[in-house]
Motif scaffolding. Structure first.
Motif, PDB file in Angstrom:
ATOM      1  N   PHE A 165     -34.736  -1.128 -17.427  1.00  0.00           N
ATOM      2  CA  PHE A 165     -34.446   0.010 -16.601  1.00  0.00           C
ATOM      3  C   PHE A 165     -32.977  -0.481 -16.558  1.00  0.00           C
ATOM      4  O   PHE A 165     -32.524   0.921 -15.474  1.00  0.00           O
ATOM      5  CB  PHE A 165     -34.888  -0.342 -15.065  1.00  0.00           C
ATOM      6  N   LYS A 166     -32.439  -1.700 -16.414  1.00  0.00           N
ATOM      7  CA  LYS A 166     -30.869  -1.535 -16.161  1.00  0.00           C
ATOM      8  C   LYS A 166     -29.559  -1.258 -17.319  1.00  0.00           C
ATOM      9  O   LYS A 166     -29.004  -0.496 -17.127  1.00  0.00           O
ATOM     10  CB  LYS A 166     -30.415  -2.820 -16.034  1.00  0.00           C
ATOM     11  N   ASP A 167     -30.087  -0.644 -18.273  1.00  0.00           N
ATOM     12  CA  ASP A 167     -29.916   0.491 -19.292  1.00  0.00           C
ATOM     13  C   ASP A 167     -30.428   0.366 -20.253  1.00  0.00           C
ATOM     14  O   ASP A 167     -30.409   0.331 -21.568  1.00  0.00           O
ATOM     15  CB  ASP A 167     -28.506  -0.992 -20.357  1.00  0.00           C
ATOM     16  N   PRO A 168     -31.345   1.278 -20.300  1.00  0.00           N
ATOM     17  CA  PRO A 168     -32.918   2.061 -20.976  1.00  0.00           C
ATOM     18  C   PRO A 168     -32.283   2.758 -22.809  1.00  0.00           C
ATOM     19  O   PRO A 168     -33.198   2.875 -22.885  1.00  0.00           O
ATOM     20  CB  PRO A 168     -33.384   3.100 -19.759  1.00  0.00           C
ATOM     21  N   ASP A 169     -30.649   3.368 -22.428  1.00  0.00           N
ATOM     22  CA  ASP A 169     -30.253   3.735 -23.248  1.00  0.00           C
ATOM     23  C   ASP A 169     -30.722   2.593 -24.337  1.00  0.00           C
ATOM     24  O   ASP A 169     -30.740   3.023 -25.728  1.00  0.00           O
ATOM     25  CB  ASP A 169     -29.130   4.796 -23.437  1.00  0.00           C
ATOM     26  N   ARG A 170     -29.914   1.141 -24.184  1.00  0.00           N
ATOM     27  CA  ARG A 170     -29.275   0.470 -24.781  1.00  0.00           C
ATOM     28  C   ARG A 170     -30.557  -0.652 -25.528  1.00  0.00           C
ATOM     29  O   ARG A 170     -30.792  -1.037 -25.821  1.00  0.00           O
ATOM     30  CB  ARG A 170     -27.865  -0.126 -24.707  1.00  0.00           C
ATOM     31  N   ARG A 171     -31.474  -0.485 -24.402  1.00  0.00           N
ATOM     32  CA  ARG A 171     -32.917  -1.668 -24.975  1.00  0.00           C
ATOM     33  C   ARG A 171     -34.038  -0.942 -24.632  1.00  0.00           C
ATOM     34  O   ARG A 171     -35.082  -1.834 -24.637  1.00  0.00           O
ATOM     35  CB  ARG A 171     -32.814  -1.873 -22.690  1.00  0.00           C
TER      36      ARG A 171
ATOM     37  N   VAL B 225     -32.847   8.395 -22.609  1.00  0.00           N
ATOM     38  CA  VAL B 225     -32.642   9.771 -22.728  1.00  0.00           C
ATOM     39  C   VAL B 225     -31.449  10.030 -23.259  1.00  0.00           C
ATOM     40  O   VAL B 225     -31.175  11.594 -23.581  1.00  0.00           O
ATOM     41  CB  VAL B 225     -32.433  10.797 -21.539  1.00  0.00           C
ATOM     42  N   GLY B 226     -30.774   8.969 -24.083  1.00  0.00           N
ATOM     43  CA  GLY B 226     -29.173   9.320 -24.127  1.00  0.00           C
ATOM     44  C   GLY B 226     -29.952   9.646 -25.990  1.00  0.00           C
ATOM     45  O   GLY B 226     -30.967   9.963 -26.366  1.00  0.00           O
ATOM     46  N   GLU B 227     -28.592  10.093 -26.732  1.00  0.00           N
ATOM     47  CA  GLU B 227     -29.397  10.769 -28.026  1.00  0.00           C
ATOM     48  C   GLU B 227     -28.836   9.792 -29.268  1.00  0.00           C
ATOM     49  O   GLU B 227     -30.571   9.990 -30.002  1.00  0.00           O
ATOM     50  CB  GLU B 227     -27.541  11.662 -28.625  1.00  0.00           C
ATOM     51  N   ASP B 228     -29.435   8.178 -29.000  1.00  0.00           N
ATOM     52  CA  ASP B 228     -29.459   7.639 -29.710  1.00  0.00           C
ATOM     53  C   ASP B 228     -30.645   6.808 -30.096  1.00  0.00           C
ATOM     54  O   ASP B 228     -31.257   6.529 -31.215  1.00  0.00           O
ATOM     55  CB  ASP B 228     -28.744   6.992 -29.788  1.00  0.00           C
ATOM     56  N   VAL B 229     -31.671   7.555 -28.636  1.00  0.00           N
ATOM     57  CA  VAL B 229     -32.877   7.857 -28.720  1.00  0.00           C
ATOM     58  C   VAL B 229     -33.907   8.150 -29.922  1.00  0.00           C
ATOM     59  O   VAL B 229     -33.763   9.549 -29.445  1.00  0.00           O
ATOM     60  CB  VAL B 229     -33.616   6.591 -27.354  1.00  0.00           C
ATOM     61  N   PRO B 230     -34.728   7.842 -30.828  1.00  0.00           N
ATOM     62  CA  PRO B 230     -34.960   8.859 -31.201  1.00  0.00           C
ATOM     63  C   PRO B 230     -36.610   9.135 -31.165  1.00  0.00           C
ATOM     64  O   PRO B 230     -37.209   8.776 -30.054  1.00  0.00           O
ATOM     65  CB  PRO B 230     -35.746   7.718 -32.531  1.00  0.00           C
ATOM     66  N   LEU B 231     -36.991   9.963 -32.001  1.00  0.00           N
ATOM     67  CA  LEU B 231     -38.394  10.989 -31.177  1.00  0.00           C
ATOM     68  C   LEU B 231     -39.540  10.410 -31.369  1.00  0.00           C
ATOM     69  O   LEU B 231     -39.827  10.532 -30.183  1.00  0.00           O
ATOM     70  CB  LEU B 231     -38.150  12.146 -31.737  1.00  0.00           C
ATOM     71  N   TRP B 232     -39.216   9.197 -32.106  1.00  0.00           N
ATOM     72  CA  TRP B 232     -40.615   8.438 -31.889  1.00  0.00           C
ATOM     73  C   TRP B 232     -40.689   7.732 -31.085  1.00  0.00           C
ATOM     74  O   TRP B 232     -41.830   7.414 -30.599  1.00  0.00           O
ATOM     75  CB  TRP B 232     -40.876   7.573 -33.519  1.00  0.00           C
ATOM     76  N   ALA B 233     -39.420   7.000 -30.075  1.00  0.00           N
ATOM     77  CA  ALA B 233     -40.048   6.685 -29.384  1.00  0.00           C
ATOM     78  C   ALA B 233     -40.181   6.774 -28.036  1.00  0.00           C
ATOM     79  O   ALA B 233     -40.921   6.609 -27.312  1.00  0.00           O
ATOM     80  CB  ALA B 233     -38.213   5.430 -29.324  1.00  0.00           C
ATOM     81  N   ARG B 234     -39.791   7.992 -27.840  1.00  0.00           N
ATOM     82  CA  ARG B 234     -39.690   9.360 -26.918  1.00  0.00           C
ATOM     83  C   ARG B 234     -41.098   9.861 -26.438  1.00  0.00           C
ATOM     84  O   ARG B 234     -41.824   9.965 -25.030  1.00  0.00           O
ATOM     85  CB  ARG B 234     -38.843  10.032 -26.607  1.00  0.00           C
ATOM     86  N   GLN B 235     -41.852   9.935 -27.848  1.00  0.00           N
ATOM     87  CA  GLN B 235     -43.373  10.049 -28.073  1.00  0.00           C
ATOM     88  C   GLN B 235     -44.538   9.169 -28.132  1.00  0.00           C
ATOM     89  O   GLN B 235     -45.647   9.962 -28.803  1.00  0.00           O
ATOM     90  CB  GLN B 235     -43.595  11.049 -29.725  1.00  0.00           C
ATOM     91  N   MET B 236     -44.239   8.169 -28.309  1.00  0.00           N
ATOM     92  CA  MET B 236     -44.847   6.443 -27.958  1.00  0.00           C
ATOM     93  C   MET B 236     -46.911   6.890 -27.284  1.00  0.00           C
ATOM     94  O   MET B 236     -47.431   6.635 -27.095  1.00  0.00           O
ATOM     95  CB  MET B 236     -44.750   5.298 -28.006  1.00  0.00           C
ATOM     96  N   GLU B 237     -45.728   7.846 -26.143  1.00  0.00           N
ATOM     97  CA  GLU B 237     -47.180   7.392 -25.275  1.00  0.00           C
ATOM     98  C   GLU B 237     -47.946   9.236 -26.225  1.00  0.00           C
ATOM     99  O   GLU B 237     -49.222   8.386 -24.922  1.00  0.00           O
ATOM    100  CB  GLU B 237     -46.042   8.307 -23.411  1.00  0.00           C
ATOM    101  N   ILE B 238     -47.784   9.804 -25.636  1.00  0.00           N
ATOM    102  CA  ILE B 238     -48.495  11.177 -26.449  1.00  0.00           C
ATOM    103  C   ILE B 238     -49.779   9.967 -27.429  1.00  0.00           C
ATOM    104  O   ILE B 238     -50.549   9.866 -27.307  1.00  0.00           O
ATOM    105  CB  ILE B 238     -47.873  11.943 -27.654  1.00  0.00           C
ATOM    106  N   PHE B 239     -48.968   9.241 -28.113  1.00  0.00           N
ATOM    107  CA  PHE B 239     -50.182   8.373 -29.115  1.00  0.00           C
ATOM    108  C   PHE B 239     -51.255   6.897 -28.795  1.00  0.00           C
ATOM    109  O   PHE B 239     -51.951   7.143 -29.411  1.00  0.00           O
ATOM    110  CB  PHE B 239     -49.048   7.716 -30.753  1.00  0.00           C
ATOM    111  N   ILE B 240     -50.589   7.056 -27.662  1.00  0.00           N
ATOM    112  CA  ILE B 240     -50.976   5.899 -26.752  1.00  0.00           C
ATOM    113  C   ILE B 240     -51.840   6.644 -25.985  1.00  0.00           C
ATOM    114  O   ILE B 240     -53.098   6.519 -25.943  1.00  0.00           O
ATOM    115  CB  ILE B 240     -50.291   4.913 -25.940  1.00  0.00           C
ATOM    116  N   LEU B 241     -52.066   7.798 -25.161  1.00  0.00           N
ATOM    117  CA  LEU B 241     -52.844   8.383 -24.941  1.00  0.00           C
ATOM    118  C   LEU B 241     -54.187   9.022 -25.533  1.00  0.00           C
ATOM    119  O   LEU B 241     -54.909   9.111 -25.452  1.00  0.00           O
ATOM    120  CB  LEU B 241     -52.078   9.959 -23.911  1.00  0.00           C
ATOM    121  N   GLU B 242     -53.841   9.260 -27.211  1.00  0.00           N
ATOM    122  CA  GLU B 242     -54.620   9.691 -28.098  1.00  0.00           C
ATOM    123  C   GLU B 242     -56.037   8.757 -28.199  1.00  0.00           C
ATOM    124  O   GLU B 242     -56.547   8.350 -27.995  1.00  0.00           O
ATOM    125  CB  GLU B 242     -53.937  10.021 -29.405  1.00  0.00           C
TER     126      GLU B 242
END
Lengths: 221, 256
Positions: A120-126, A159-176
């Motif tokens: 949480f201290k630097d989400p876009d890099r960590r 939410v940075g531009e460098d964060v790939p979509l797969w990382a942001r979509q991880m929650e969907i696959f875990i929900l499945e």
């Protein structure tokens, strides 16, 4: 002179240096002491401290490396090193990939929680270390709610531009995997509707995923 | 105009060249490179960053040591061989002698800073390394001025070098000391805590902000802003004036 040199070699050979054991890990000095030791430039000190920390039990040859480390002490080391060099990725990499890779579930969870708190201290890099933590929670601990918590944090805060979509979509696959198909369907629908997916290939992939989900939901009914 | 100063500066530079300072600097670069390579062998990620961090820390410390050693031994040797007296007997003011000496040491400082920055450009962006190098040159200029001041005032190599090293370490750690003094262990700070805090803050006011200069982070992540750079340039200028004035006071009051 040669005799003295031989004596010197003999004395040194008689006392070979053994690699440090996990139990030898000392407590890390206070933050203020480290700040003074850094002489105004804390980054090199942080890098050297991290390599020093990694040397403990690194090449023990044991199948369960790092198992014998005191994890409270280890966490204090990682926290202080991160304070010295907040942009450094090494402590979080070590926490998620090295120190979380132990048989002890409690120690594994402690490291994953550490990565989660520091994320949480630097989400876009960590984010990548929390993504790895989510994978460990899912496959290593078989704790899907924990994996979802980590994936949700990435989805919400990285939410940075460098964060790939797969990382942001991880929650969907875990929900499945958790069989929460309705929530997963709503999330995918939201992504598509909000226009967050621009790449045609990714859009096609998610649309297919949405159709699959809807089919699975119909089958379950 | 200033022929005497130019001659002294040229002699100082020649002395640096003939004392094999350049060779020592080259060996230092090799050792720093080797140490960085050795430590980066065990690194799993951030290999280039670790190399930059270790090399820059080693080269910065080496640069400061070499320059201070050169400036102090040069002045003390001149004084012991009565060369200073010979220089000062010339039809030139004492400030011209000082100007020549500081100009010569400035040349050495800039050469060291440039030489030590070049290998770092292998691992970090050139523009960021250039800013680091310029800041390092500023830091070395302050060290040169302090070394000359200590050599003129204390006249002995050991004491002058100890004073310069003490000054450098204090200037680099004074901010950490201020933080330590501001957070006493006792819940109710006593008058000694308050006095200590006041003394350290007073010392900090008189010290140059070396702990904000030549940061490794500039090459890895965050290059300094233009405001930061101009602030540091102003700091170097002010401190050179301050130490220069103090050295001249000592130089003028002394009977040779």
């Amino acid at each position: 002179m040669i005799l003295a040199l031989m004596l010197q070699f003999g004395v040194r050979s008689a006392n070979p240096l053994s690699p440090p054991n996990a139990t030898d890990l000392p407590p890390i000095p206070e933050a203020s002491t480290l700040a003074a030791l850094g002489f105004g430039d804390p980054v090199p000190l942080a890098k050297v401290l991290m390599l020093y920390l990694q040397a403990f039990d690194y090449q023990s040859g044991d199948r369960a490396p790092y198992q014998a480390l005191d994890y409270d002490r280890l966490q204090a080391w990682l926290t202080r090193i991160l304070r010295l060099d907040p942009n450094g990725q090494y402590p979080l990499m070590a926490a998620s990939r090295l120190y979380a890779d132990v048989p002890s579930e409690a120690k594994k969870r402690q490291m994953l929680e550490f990565v989660y708190q520091e994320f949480f201290k630097d989400p876009d890099r960590r984010w990548q270390w929390l993504a790895h933590a989510a994978a460990i929670a899912k496959h290593g601990l078989k704790d899907l709610p924990l994996a979802r918590k980590y994936a949700a944090a990435i989805q919400k805060y990285a939410v940075g531009e460098d964060v790939p979509l797969w990382a942001r979509q991880m929650e969907i696959f875990i929900l499945e995997d958790m069989n929460e198909l309705e929530t997963a369907r709503i999330m995918i629908g939201g992504y598509i509707e909000k226009g967050l997916i621009r790449h045609p290939g990714e859009l096609r992939f998610l649309e297919n995923r949405l159709k699959e989900l809807e089919t699975r939901m119909k089958e379950q009914k | 105009m200033l022929i005497f100063s130019r001659t002294i500066a040229r002699i100082t530079l020649l002395e640096a060249l003939r004392s094999r300072l350049a060779w020592v600097a080259v060996i230092a670069i090799g050792v720093a490179f080797g140490a960085a390579q050795f430590l980066s062998q065990v690194a799993i990620i951030e290999v280039a960053q670790i190399q930059v961090a270790i090399m820059s820390a080693l080269l910065r410390a080496t640069g400061v040591f070499l320059l201070a050693a050169f400036c102090i031994t040069s002045l003390v040797r001149e004084a012991n061989d009565k060369i200073t007296e010979l220089f000062l007997s010339q039809p030139a003011a004492r400030w011209e002698y000082y100007l020549g000496k500081i100009a010569g040491c400035t040349g050495v400082a800039i050469s060291l800073a440039a030489g030590f920055s070049i290998p770092l450009a292998i691992f970090a962006p050139v523009a960021q390394v250039a800013v680091w190098g310029a800041s390092f040159a500023g830091e070395l200029l302050i060290i040169a001025a302090i070394s000359i001041f200590c050599a003129v005032s204390l006249t002995q190599v050991t004491s002058a070098f100890a004073a310069t090293a003490g000054f450098y370490l204090l200037a680099r750690s004074i901010s950490a000391m201020q933080i330590i003094a501001a957070t006493p262990l006792a819940l109710e700070p006593s008058w000694t805590d308050a006095a200590l805090k006041w003394i350290i803050n007073a010392i900090a006011l008189a010290m140059p902000a070396l702990d904000r200069m030549t940061l490794t982070d500039w090459m890895l992540d965050h290059p300094p802003s233009a405001t930061e750079i101009s602030g540091l340039a102003l700091q170097v200028l002010i401190y050179l004036l301050l130490i220069g004035a103090a050295t001249l006071v000592d130089l003028y009051r002394r009977n040779f």
